[in-house]
Design an enzyme around this catalytic site. Structure first.
Site, PDB file in Angstrom:
ATOM      1  N   CYS A   2     107.671 158.962 101.714  1.00 48.29           N
ATOM      2  CA  CYS A   2     106.577 158.227 102.346  1.00 48.29           C
ATOM      3  C   CYS A   2     105.781 157.535 101.243  1.00 48.29           C
ATOM      4  O   CYS A   2     106.054 157.701 100.059  1.00 48.29           O
ATOM      5  CB  CYS A   2     105.658 159.190 103.083  1.00 48.29           C
ATOM      6  SG  CYS A   2     106.503 160.211 104.290  1.00 48.29           S
ATOM      7  N   ARG A  27     109.272 152.454 101.148  1.00 45.48           N
ATOM      8  CA  ARG A  27     109.359 153.921 101.050  1.00 45.48           C
ATOM      9  C   ARG A  27     109.502 154.573 102.419  1.00 45.48           C
ATOM     10  O   ARG A  27     109.780 155.770 102.529  1.00 45.48           O
ATOM     11  CB  ARG A  27     108.125 154.466 100.351  1.00 45.48           C
ATOM     12  CG  ARG A  27     107.910 153.950  98.943  1.00 45.48           C
ATOM     13  CD  ARG A  27     106.599 154.413  98.346  1.00 45.48           C
ATOM     14  NE  ARG A  27     106.619 155.846  98.151  1.00 45.48           N
ATOM     15  CZ  ARG A  27     107.064 156.433  97.036  1.00 45.48           C
ATOM     16  NH1 ARG A  27     107.537 155.706  96.046  1.00 45.48           N
ATOM     17  NH2 ARG A  27     107.059 157.731  96.908  1.00 45.48           N
ATOM     18  N   TRP A  76     108.248 158.023 106.352  1.00 44.34           N
ATOM     19  CA  TRP A  76     109.661 158.228 106.648  1.00 44.34           C
ATOM     20  C   TRP A  76     109.727 159.650 107.160  1.00 44.34           C
ATOM     21  O   TRP A  76     109.455 160.603 106.433  1.00 44.34           O
ATOM     22  CB  TRP A  76     110.525 158.053 105.403  1.00 44.34           C
ATOM     23  CG  TRP A  76     111.980 158.210 105.686  1.00 44.34           C
ATOM     24  CD1 TRP A  76     112.777 157.371 106.399  1.00 44.34           C
ATOM     25  CD2 TRP A  76     112.832 159.311 105.292  1.00 44.34           C
ATOM     26  NE1 TRP A  76     114.059 157.853 106.447  1.00 44.34           N
ATOM     27  CE2 TRP A  76     114.127 159.040 105.784  1.00 44.34           C
ATOM     28  CE3 TRP A  76     112.639 160.475 104.572  1.00 44.34           C
ATOM     29  CZ2 TRP A  76     115.211 159.883 105.571  1.00 44.34           C
ATOM     30  CZ3 TRP A  76     113.702 161.330 104.359  1.00 44.34           C
ATOM     31  CH2 TRP A  76     114.972 161.042 104.851  1.00 44.34           C
ATOM     32  N   ASN A 102     102.808 162.826 100.885  1.00 45.28           N
ATOM     33  CA  ASN A 102     104.197 162.447 100.632  1.00 45.28           C
ATOM     34  C   ASN A 102     104.892 163.680 100.070  1.00 45.28           C
ATOM     35  O   ASN A 102     104.385 164.304  99.145  1.00 45.28           O
ATOM     36  CB  ASN A 102     104.308 161.295  99.629  1.00 45.28           C
ATOM     37  CG  ASN A 102     105.765 161.014  99.252  1.00 45.28           C
ATOM     38  OD1 ASN A 102     106.649 161.140 100.105  1.00 45.28           O
ATOM     39  ND2 ASN A 102     106.018 160.673  98.004  1.00 45.28           N
ATOM     40  N   GLY A 103     106.062 164.018 100.626  1.00 46.03           N
ATOM     41  CA  GLY A 103     106.814 165.170 100.128  1.00 46.03           C
ATOM     42  C   GLY A 103     107.163 166.095 101.281  1.00 46.03           C
ATOM     43  O   GLY A 103     107.187 165.691 102.442  1.00 46.03           O
ATOM     44  N   GLU A 485     131.440 151.723  97.488  1.00 45.29           N
ATOM     45  CA  GLU A 485     130.142 151.037  97.445  1.00 45.29           C
ATOM     46  C   GLU A 485     130.106 149.883  98.447  1.00 45.29           C
ATOM     47  O   GLU A 485     129.100 149.674  99.128  1.00 45.29           O
ATOM     48  CB  GLU A 485     129.870 150.529  96.031  1.00 45.29           C
ATOM     49  CG  GLU A 485     128.582 149.771  95.843  1.00 45.29           C
ATOM     50  CD  GLU A 485     127.329 150.539  96.277  1.00 45.29           C
ATOM     51  OE1 GLU A 485     127.401 151.778  96.463  1.00 45.29           O
ATOM     52  OE2 GLU A 485     126.295 149.891  96.486  1.00 45.29           O
ATOM     53  N   LYS A 489     127.393 149.696 101.511  1.00 52.27           N
ATOM     54  CA  LYS A 489     126.508 148.543 101.744  1.00 52.27           C
ATOM     55  C   LYS A 489     126.625 148.067 103.183  1.00 52.27           C
ATOM     56  O   LYS A 489     125.636 147.810 103.860  1.00 52.27           O
ATOM     57  CB  LYS A 489     126.879 147.380 100.806  1.00 52.27           C
ATOM     58  CG  LYS A 489     126.378 147.480  99.411  1.00 52.27           C
ATOM     59  CD  LYS A 489     124.904 147.387  99.261  1.00 52.27           C
ATOM     60  CE  LYS A 489     124.117 148.608  98.979  1.00 52.27           C
ATOM     61  NZ  LYS A 489     124.415 149.774  98.372  1.00 52.27           N
ATOM     62  N   GLU A 492     125.071 150.654 105.696  1.00 52.87           N
ATOM     63  CA  GLU A 492     123.634 150.965 105.698  1.00 52.87           C
ATOM     64  C   GLU A 492     122.774 149.794 106.152  1.00 52.87           C
ATOM     65  O   GLU A 492     121.635 149.992 106.558  1.00 52.87           O
ATOM     66  CB  GLU A 492     123.172 151.473 104.346  1.00 52.87           C
ATOM     67  CG  GLU A 492     123.227 150.491 103.209  1.00 52.87           C
ATOM     68  CD  GLU A 492     122.657 151.093 101.915  1.00 52.87           C
ATOM     69  OE1 GLU A 492     121.748 151.923 101.991  1.00 52.87           O
ATOM     70  OE2 GLU A 492     123.144 150.724 100.850  1.00 52.87           O
ATOM     71  N   HIS A 508     148.660 158.761 104.931  1.00 48.75           N
ATOM     72  CA  HIS A 508     148.606 160.221 105.193  1.00 48.75           C
ATOM     73  C   HIS A 508     147.621 160.554 106.304  1.00 48.75           C
ATOM     74  O   HIS A 508     146.975 161.589 106.266  1.00 48.75           O
ATOM     75  CB  HIS A 508     148.234 160.951 103.898  1.00 48.75           C
ATOM     76  CG  HIS A 508     149.233 160.752 102.811  1.00 48.75           C
ATOM     77  ND1 HIS A 508     150.473 161.348 102.806  1.00 48.75           N
ATOM     78  CD2 HIS A 508     149.206 159.950 101.719  1.00 48.75           C
ATOM     79  CE1 HIS A 508     151.157 160.971 101.737  1.00 48.75           C
ATOM     80  NE2 HIS A 508     150.406 160.115 101.062  1.00 48.75           N
ATOM     81  N   LYS A 608     113.828 153.955 100.682  1.00 51.90           N
ATOM     82  CA  LYS A 608     114.347 153.514  99.394  1.00 51.90           C
ATOM     83  C   LYS A 608     114.729 154.676  98.495  1.00 51.90           C
ATOM     84  O   LYS A 608     115.675 154.592  97.735  1.00 51.90           O
ATOM     85  CB  LYS A 608     113.306 152.648  98.686  1.00 51.90           C
ATOM     86  CG  LYS A 608     113.787 152.051  97.373  1.00 51.90           C
ATOM     87  CD  LYS A 608     115.020 151.187  97.560  1.00 51.90           C
ATOM     88  CE  LYS A 608     115.581 150.676  96.266  1.00 51.90           C
ATOM     89  NZ  LYS A 608     116.908 150.066  96.425  1.00 51.90           N
TER      90      LYS A 608
HETATM   91  C1  AGP Z   1     121.956 152.758  98.373  1.00 46.91           C
HETATM   92  O1  AGP Z   1     121.963 151.423  98.861  1.00 46.91           O
HETATM   93  C2  AGP Z   1     120.969 153.627  99.113  1.00 46.91           C
HETATM   94  N1  AGP Z   1     119.697 153.032  99.137  1.00 46.91           N
HETATM   95  C3  AGP Z   1     121.025 155.068  98.652  1.00 46.91           C
HETATM   96  O2  AGP Z   1     122.343 155.514  98.781  1.00 46.91           O
HETATM   97  C4  AGP Z   1     120.574 155.332  97.200  1.00 46.91           C
HETATM   98  O3  AGP Z   1     121.521 154.793  96.296  1.00 46.91           O
HETATM   99  C5  AGP Z   1     120.506 156.850  96.984  1.00 46.91           C
HETATM  100  O4  AGP Z   1     119.531 157.366  97.867  1.00 46.91           O
HETATM  101  C6  AGP Z   1     120.176 157.238  95.551  1.00 46.91           C
HETATM  102  O5  AGP Z   1     118.943 156.706  95.192  1.00 46.91           O
HETATM  103  P1  AGP Z   1     118.513 156.765  93.641  1.00 46.91           P
HETATM  104  O6  AGP Z   1     119.485 155.926  92.873  1.00 46.91           O
HETATM  105  O7  AGP Z   1     117.115 156.211  93.624  1.00 46.91           O
HETATM  106  O8  AGP Z   1     118.566 158.196  93.228  1.00 46.91           O
END
Ligand code: AGP
Length: 613
Positions: A2, A27, A76, A102-103, A485, A489, A492, A508, A608
């Protein structure tokens, strides 16, 4: 994770707080709220959904010009659905104390039971409400907010950053930090508190980062920092050198596109700071590589998400160039594995934000097991740095879009440089080969610009496949991580169920999925190693009527009538093709999400950085 903000001063409190929350929206964006303190007392305003819903709510309230302080929150959701009841700020039962958090408070349930037994009433399903009622309970004894907060936070377990106000102590806001980032800002009109520096840009001129188990008493003209034990900490303010421009879209429709387009220049910055010429040694400012790598017989690389995909590329690099065994583990799994870490292990933690709870926990465990720790992060003052023997900056600039793009290729560039440096130092590669690789690395910014010129092809591909419900990405060798990757992308930000497979694994089992509704994107740059094998897997896929896309390179010769679409990237040695494929796959995911009308920078359910385990 958050975002929390606080402000006390003569400025326009409501606008300052909303501006801060706007710059922290990456966030989390499940709900938002403000608590504003004016001469009539504290009023709380909360709205579920995006920040604009709160802005609308506040636009109907009668503006009180005499508001002199306030706190705010953007959420969040961890505990409790994103409803108004669960939105922060949370109030004490006597409605005199208000708090944002936050946390995650790990022992909230046992504390909640005790407070309920004492007659306190809970109105939400959050762990946070336990904190504000605990402070209320302590305040009944201390009649002093600072002491009540200290007594209360000593009972909490977990990660928490708080901003707290009490109606009877109007001259202050109390900020608390433990395993969740919190930064204080000093401006000409008053003082600020925020989860991250973007909330302070354009507002404060200087900043201080709180450390774990510290609190700050923030008044309009003063900031006093203390430990949970009450000891005063004197900390220097540092100038905020980040400009508003660094958190603006600069005319791009989304932060994600801006950040994708920034990649060539970020690569140039990293190269210019570590590699001046193809025949020059690779260096990292402030890194004593000889000391760090001395006696290292094994690497452990720990990360999550996109950073984990960078770790997977690094495994192929360090094993191939340095002949070092490399173990890559998802941070969330690291804590369960049989720990074979010792003093001859170098643990590399990769985290763009430096605040990912899983990665921090795993890196801390590796350090406790005797490993030396190197972290790669994009945030200089982040929590993960505290557990590192050394750190390397990604120099990618603030990455606002939830989907990691520029930080990924920045991680790769640092890892390529590190692997070549170590391979040279340990004489595992010849000077001639080292020079060849360095020369290739120096060409990557220009090659990446050529890849980014393919944006119209990415757009056309997105228009063609945007209605797919599922997607398979396949590759072999060093580009396994590229497929992962690319699939991440697409998943997400477009919400299409994209899955990555080793191309050799398709037959397989997963090949049963193939039909005319299952597009398959094959990563097959021309090389001497895997090209022909991946081509065979493509023919197998085509025989099952799957729409087939080739992500290949200029000089690759492909058989006729197999591929429905062919994307040709500039030729480059197979070793660096992960760096070239990634930007195109980012563009493809971006254009697909746009074509579907998705919230590109703020995809549903995501944040994020995930600061809870
Ligand atoms: C990637 O597009 C995502 N936002 C997510 O997988 C991110 O890479 C992951 O949460 C790790 O974040 P960090 O690199 O800040 O540790």
């Amino acid at each position: 994770m958050c975002g929390i903000v606080g402000y006390i001063g003569t400025g326009a409190v409501q606008n300052i707080l909303l501006n801060g929350l706007k710059n922290l929206e990456y966030r989390g964006y499940d709900s938002a709220g403000l608590a504003l303190n004016d001469n009539a007392g504290i009023k709380v305003y909360k709205a579920s959904g995006k920040l604009n819903n709160l802005v609308d709510l506040l636009s109907h309230k009668n503006n009180t010009a005499n508001t002199f302080k306030g706190i705010g929150h953007i959420r969040w959701a961890t505990h409790g659905k994103p409803t108004v009841e669960n939105a922060h700020p949370h109030l004490s039962n006597d409605e005199k104390i208000v708090l944002v958090h936050n946390g995650i408070i790990e022992n909230y349930q046992e504390l909640k039971d005790k407070l309920q037994a004492k007659g306190y009433t809970f109105h939400s399903k959050t762990d946070t409400e336990t904190a504000v009622l605990l402070i209320e309970d302590e305040y009944k004894q201390t009649k002093n907010l600072e002491q009540a907060v200290i007594n209360a936070v000593k009972q909490l377990k977990g990660a928490f950053a708080f901003c707290i106000m009490h109606q009877d102590e109007p001259d202050k806001i109390i900020a608390v930090r433990n395993h969740a980032p919190l930064i204080l800002g000093q401006g000409h009109s008053g003082n600020f508190i925020a989860s991250d520096i973007p909330a302070l840009i354009g507002q404060a001129s200087q900043s201080i980062y709180l450390d774990d188990r510290e609190l700050a008493i923030v008044t309009q003209n003063n900031i006093t920092i203390k430990t949970f034990e009450g000891a005063v900490k004197i900390k220097p303010m540092t100038l905020i050198d980040m400009k508003a421009e660094s958190i603006s879209r600069r005319g791009y429709p989304h932060f994600m596109l801006k950040e994708i387009m920034e990649q060539p220049d970020i690569m140039r910055n990293l190269l210019s700071s570590s590699l001046s010429a193809k025949d020059a040694p690779i260096t990292f400012s402030g890194l004593d590589a000889d000391k760090l790598f001395s006696h290292v017989t094994k690497l452990e690389i720990i990360a999550c998400g996109t950073s984990l995909n960078a770790a997977r590329v690094a495994k192929a690099l360090f094993e191939r160039l340095c002949r070092l065994p490399v173990e890559v583990t998802a941070a969330s799994e690291y804590i369960y594995k049989t720990n074979l870490t010792d003093e001859n292990t170098l643990c590399i933690g990769i985290s763009q934000s430096g605040e990912t709870a899983d990665t921090i926990t795993a890196v801390r465990q590796a350090k406790e097991a005797g490993a030396k720790v190197l972290v790669l992060t994009n945030r200089a003052n982040s929590s993960i740095i505290r557990y590192a023997d050394a750190s390397l900056p990604l120099m990618a600039g603030i990455e606002i879009s939830v989907a990691a793009t520029k930080s990924y290729t920045a991680q790769l560039m640092v890892l390529y440089l590190l692997a070549v440096m170590l391979a040279e130092k340990s004489n595992k590669i010849t000077p001639a080969y080292a020079e060849t690789i360095k020369n290739t690395l120096l060409t990557l910014p220009a090659l990446t610009e050529q890849v980014l010129d393919l944006s119209e092809q990415a757009k056309a591909l997105a228009a063609k496949y945007k209605n797919a419900t599922d997607f398979i990405y396949m590759a072999r060798g060093i580009n396994l991580a590229t497929a992962a990757e690319g699939a991440l992308k697409l998943k997400e930000i477009s919400y299409i169920n994209a899955v990555d497979y080793a191309a050799g694994e398709l037959k397989h089992g997963p090949i049963a999925l193939l039909d005319e509704n299952m597009p398959v994107l094959a990563v097959l740059p021309k090389d001497s190693v895997v090209f022909s094998k991946v081509l065979s897997n493509c023919e197998e896929a085509k025989a099952r009527r799957a729409p087939l896309i080739a992500l290949t390179t200029e000089s690759a010769v492909l058989p006729e009538n197999i591929f429905d679409d062919i994307i040709r990237l500039p030729d480059a040695p197979e070793l660096v093709t992960p760096m070239l494929c990634a930007p195109f796959l980012q563009l493809f995911a971006y254009e697909t999400a746009c074509a579907l009308g998705r919230e590109v920078d703020q995809p549903r359910n995501l944040a994020k950085s995930v600061t809870v385990e």
